[in-house]
Design an enzyme around this catalytic site. Structure first.
Site, PDB file in Angstrom:
ATOM      1  N   ASP A  19       0.833  -1.206   0.000  1.00  0.00           N
ATOM      2  CA  ASP A  19       0.000   0.000   0.000  1.00  0.00           C
ATOM      3  C   ASP A  19       0.870   1.260   0.000  1.00  0.00           C
ATOM      4  O   ASP A  19       2.002   1.245   0.485  1.00  0.00           O
ATOM      5  CB  ASP A  19      -0.896  -0.012   1.246  1.00  0.00           C
ATOM      6  N   ASN A  67     -10.446  -3.149  -6.515  1.00  0.00           N
ATOM      7  CA  ASN A  67      -9.702  -2.101  -7.235  1.00  0.00           C
ATOM      8  C   ASN A  67     -10.336  -1.718  -8.572  1.00  0.00           C
ATOM      9  O   ASN A  67      -9.958  -0.703  -9.171  1.00  0.00           O
ATOM     10  CB  ASN A  67      -8.253  -2.519  -7.469  1.00  0.00           C
TER      11      ASN A  67
END
Length: 241
Positions: A19, A67
């Site tokens: 991340d 996503n």
């Protein structure tokens, strides 16, 4: 802690939620894709670092089923990045002795990317130095749902009886059926959540949530995280006498 101590006390399977690419890029006034490109370079370095840390299995979260909610331009850029990465890194990963696998629902990915994934898996299938698993269009709930559907077919067609189904049988239908469960799950960039990643497999994993953005995840940072793992007291629900 010495390298020898890390190797003997450290995790054998590390899973990483990579991340912070976008925030890393924003700090530099660059587009998000610039951060993803920088993050991709860290993957090679992480794989190279694994043997010295005694890590046999590395699983990375590259693209989640959630996503797809991102902008079309970012998704298109990521898919192009995945294709270029496989084309550029395939031979190098093979020379390193890395076995590469992909988990997730690849049927929703474009055909060229699927073909490249198949090629890389076939190219490296006999390697054993490090096992790199890339979670691409992966979500743990989706994985368990797909596994349950396959299990239901086995029962419906009488190849399996309901009373035979236990945790080991269910696990054998998961995408990760050939992998050991992760010992350590790391999330970079300061977020303290697991984002639908390896929910079943991480039941007894240790977790590390670190502030470092993924493009800044150097071998030194990797080693420090692994060293902290070695100092933990893992009891798996038992009580030491």
């Amino acid at each position: 802690m010495s390298v020898e101590d890390i190797n003997s006390n450290g995790p054998k399977h590390v899973a990483i939620i990579m991340d912070g690419n976008g925030r890393w890029a924003a700090q530099r006034n660059r587009p998000r894709l610039f951060g993803h490109q920088a993050g991709a370079k860290r993957v090679r370095q992480a794989v190279e670092t694994c043997p010295s840390l005694g890590i046999k299995y590395l699983t990375i979260f590259a693209f989640s089923t959630e996503n797809w909610k991102r902008t079309q331009s970012e998704i298109a850029g990521l898919m192009a990045l995945f294709r270029r990465y496989i084309q550029r890194e395939a031979n190098y990963m093979h020379r390193l002795g890395t076995r590469v696998r992909f988990i997730g629902d690849r049927e929703k990915l474009d055909k060229k990317l699927q073909a490249l994934m198949d090629y890389l898996e076939k190219l490296t299938e006999n390697n054993d130095t490090t096992h790199l698993t890339v979670a691409l269009n992966y979500g743990a709930r989706d994985e368990v749902t797909r596994a349950t559907q396959r299990l239901a077919v086995e029962i419906a067609e009488k190849r399996l009886r309901p009373e035979q189904v236990d945790s080991e049988v269910l696990a054998s239908f998961l995408d990760t059926y050939v992998l050991p469960d992760p010992d350590l799950v790391v999330r970079t960039s300061g977020e303290a959540r697991i984002s639908n990643f390896l929910l079943w497999q991480s039941a007894y994993a240790e977790y590390e949530f670190i502030d470092t953005h993924w493009p800044d995840f150097t071998p030194e940072v990797f080693a420090s995280v692994v060293a902290r793992y070695g100092s933990r007291d893992r009891r798996f629900g038992a009580v030491k006498a």
